[in-house]
Scaffold this motif. Sequence first.
Motif, PDB file in Angstrom:
ATOM      1  N   SER A  50      79.591  36.830 -14.615  1.00  0.00           N
ATOM      2  CA  SER A  50      78.624  36.727 -13.516  1.00  0.00           C
ATOM      3  C   SER A  50      77.852  35.416 -13.590  1.00  0.00           C
ATOM      4  O   SER A  50      77.666  34.726 -12.581  1.00  0.00           O
ATOM      5  N   VAL A  51      77.380  35.078 -14.786  1.00  0.00           N
ATOM      6  CA  VAL A  51      76.607  33.844 -14.943  1.00  0.00           C
ATOM      7  C   VAL A  51      77.499  32.622 -14.716  1.00  0.00           C
ATOM      8  O   VAL A  51      77.079  31.651 -14.056  1.00  0.00           O
ATOM      9  N   ALA A  52      78.723  32.651 -15.237  1.00  0.00           N
ATOM     10  CA  ALA A  52      79.642  31.526 -15.035  1.00  0.00           C
ATOM     11  C   ALA A  52      79.945  31.339 -13.549  1.00  0.00           C
ATOM     12  O   ALA A  52      80.014  30.204 -13.044  1.00  0.00           O
ATOM     13  N   ARG A  53      80.144  32.453 -12.843  1.00  0.00           N
ATOM     14  CA  ARG A  53      80.425  32.374 -11.405  1.00  0.00           C
ATOM     15  C   ARG A  53      79.221  31.794 -10.652  1.00  0.00           C
ATOM     16  O   ARG A  53      79.373  30.970  -9.739  1.00  0.00           O
ATOM     17  N   LEU A  54      78.016  32.209 -11.048  1.00  0.00           N
ATOM     18  CA  LEU A  54      76.810  31.698 -10.404  1.00  0.00           C
ATOM     19  C   LEU A  54      76.661  30.196 -10.646  1.00  0.00           C
ATOM     20  O   LEU A  54      76.306  29.438  -9.730  1.00  0.00           O
ATOM     21  N   GLU A  55      76.917  29.766 -11.881  1.00  0.00           N
ATOM     22  CA  GLU A  55      76.828  28.337 -12.198  1.00  0.00           C
ATOM     23  C   GLU A  55      77.837  27.533 -11.371  1.00  0.00           C
ATOM     24  O   GLU A  55      77.532  26.425 -10.893  1.00  0.00           O
ATOM     25  N   THR A  56      79.025  28.090 -11.169  1.00  0.00           N
ATOM     26  CA  THR A  56      80.040  27.398 -10.370  1.00  0.00           C
ATOM     27  C   THR A  56      79.597  27.278  -8.915  1.00  0.00           C
ATOM     28  O   THR A  56      79.735  26.212  -8.290  1.00  0.00           O
ATOM     29  N   GLU A  57      79.059  28.358  -8.379  1.00  0.00           N
ATOM     30  CA  GLU A  57      78.640  28.346  -6.977  1.00  0.00           C
ATOM     31  C   GLU A  57      77.459  27.404  -6.751  1.00  0.00           C
ATOM     32  O   GLU A  57      77.368  26.744  -5.707  1.00  0.00           O
ATOM     33  N   LEU A  58      76.542  27.346  -7.736  1.00  0.00           N
ATOM     34  CA  LEU A  58      75.377  26.473  -7.589  1.00  0.00           C
ATOM     35  C   LEU A  58      75.683  25.031  -7.995  1.00  0.00           C
ATOM     36  O   LEU A  58      74.893  24.123  -7.719  1.00  0.00           O
ATOM     37  N   GLY A  59      76.791  24.851  -8.693  1.00  0.00           N
ATOM     38  CA  GLY A  59      77.181  23.513  -9.110  1.00  0.00           C
ATOM     39  C   GLY A  59      76.288  22.928 -10.189  1.00  0.00           C
ATOM     40  O   GLY A  59      76.131  21.701 -10.276  1.00  0.00           O
ATOM     41  N   THR A  60      75.743  23.781 -11.048  1.00  0.00           N
ATOM     42  CA  THR A  60      74.873  23.282 -12.125  1.00  0.00           C
ATOM     43  C   THR A  60      74.890  24.253 -13.288  1.00  0.00           C
ATOM     44  O   THR A  60      75.183  25.442 -13.137  1.00  0.00           O
ATOM     45  N   ARG A  61      74.585  23.734 -14.462  1.00  0.00           N
ATOM     46  CA  ARG A  61      74.509  24.549 -15.679  1.00  0.00           C
ATOM     47  C   ARG A  61      73.152  25.232 -15.729  1.00  0.00           C
ATOM     48  O   ARG A  61      72.114  24.583 -15.546  1.00  0.00           O
ATOM     49  N   LEU A  62      73.137  26.521 -15.959  1.00  0.00           N
ATOM     50  CA  LEU A  62      71.887  27.273 -16.019  1.00  0.00           C
ATOM     51  C   LEU A  62      71.485  27.623 -17.447  1.00  0.00           C
ATOM     52  O   LEU A  62      70.291  27.702 -17.756  1.00  0.00           O
ATOM     53  N   LEU A  63      72.470  27.832 -18.310  1.00  0.00           N
ATOM     54  CA  LEU A  63      72.214  28.247 -19.691  1.00  0.00           C
ATOM     55  C   LEU A  63      72.998  27.371 -20.650  1.00  0.00           C
ATOM     56  O   LEU A  63      74.163  27.062 -20.401  1.00  0.00           O
ATOM     57  N   GLU A  64      72.338  26.994 -21.726  1.00  0.00           N
ATOM     58  CA  GLU A  64      73.019  26.316 -22.829  1.00  0.00           C
ATOM     59  C   GLU A  64      73.295  27.353 -23.895  1.00  0.00           C
ATOM     60  O   GLU A  64      72.372  27.952 -24.450  1.00  0.00           O
ATOM     61  N   ARG A  65      74.558  27.595 -24.179  1.00  0.00           N
ATOM     62  CA  ARG A  65      74.938  28.630 -25.136  1.00  0.00           C
ATOM     63  C   ARG A  65      75.269  28.007 -26.486  1.00  0.00           C
ATOM     64  O   ARG A  65      76.048  27.063 -26.560  1.00  0.00           O
TER      65      ARG A  65
END
Length: 295
Positions: free
Chosen positions: A35-50
């Motif tokens: 879910s988070v990876a899909r959201l990052e792809t749609e927004l075109g930006t990194r949200l979390l540094e793992r």
Amino acid sequence: MNWDDFDAFCLVVDHGGFTAAARALDRPKSSLSASVARLETELGTRLLERTTRQLRLTDAGESLYRDISRPLAQLRERAVEALAQGTTVQGTLRVAAPYEFGAHHLAAVACRVMQDHPQLRVHLDVEHARVALFERHYDLVFSTMEHNAAPATVVTRRVYSLERGLFAAPPLLAGRETLAQPEELEGLPLLAGGEDQRWSFRDAGGTVAEVEMRNPRMRSGNAEVRLKAAIAGIGVVRVTSTFAAAAVAQGLLVPLLAEWTPEPLKIHALLPGKHVPAKVRVFLELLEQEASGAL
């Protein structure tokens, strides 16, 4: 845009990581990560540094979380309120209780509620230490609350008042006269609970007596440890009568001070909010039946 992905992102942040969020939500960790990876792809930006040890918000993630976390939390709360009004009992019920209460009073209730409601799962944590209120996102926490009040945000509902007794092993009492008054306990080694400051007693006439825990032979918040120490002849223990019943029946322990009644163990049910979901409601109803002997 899938709003479930936004919600998953906020929940991962709320719980401090994918593993903790998956455990609390009873969802696969892989689905939250997707879910988070899909959201990052749609927004075109990194949200979390793992990293292997921690999760860190990027600047974009911090901005997004600040903007949407509160509205989504309010939406989840409204959804819980709606479910609370329903009659379907399903999902996962997470319950925590102190050992002395949970091990002897909640097992039958948990089994019965699952038999009555096949779509319900129960996670029952029986704790020896004091339960951290809703730290692990419990739906229901049972607490003695003998020395600490619950936070203002927690709804308190008293459920049980459990009879307690004083017990000791026969070898410890050998050669001693039968105890008649609580103050005579000061001549015996005592096994105190982790937070016991005093033991209170009341006789049939309403007279109250107290014994200070100045220098107990043992102090432990674990009732089972105290019970085993009493059976070994180490000292006198105060526990619930049901907890000591098997040892008394086997002759390993005998009750003391028959004319005096120890202060009961008061158990409260603590809820994380004023809205009671159906799964919590039916569990408490069955618990009340168990308490009255109707279960």
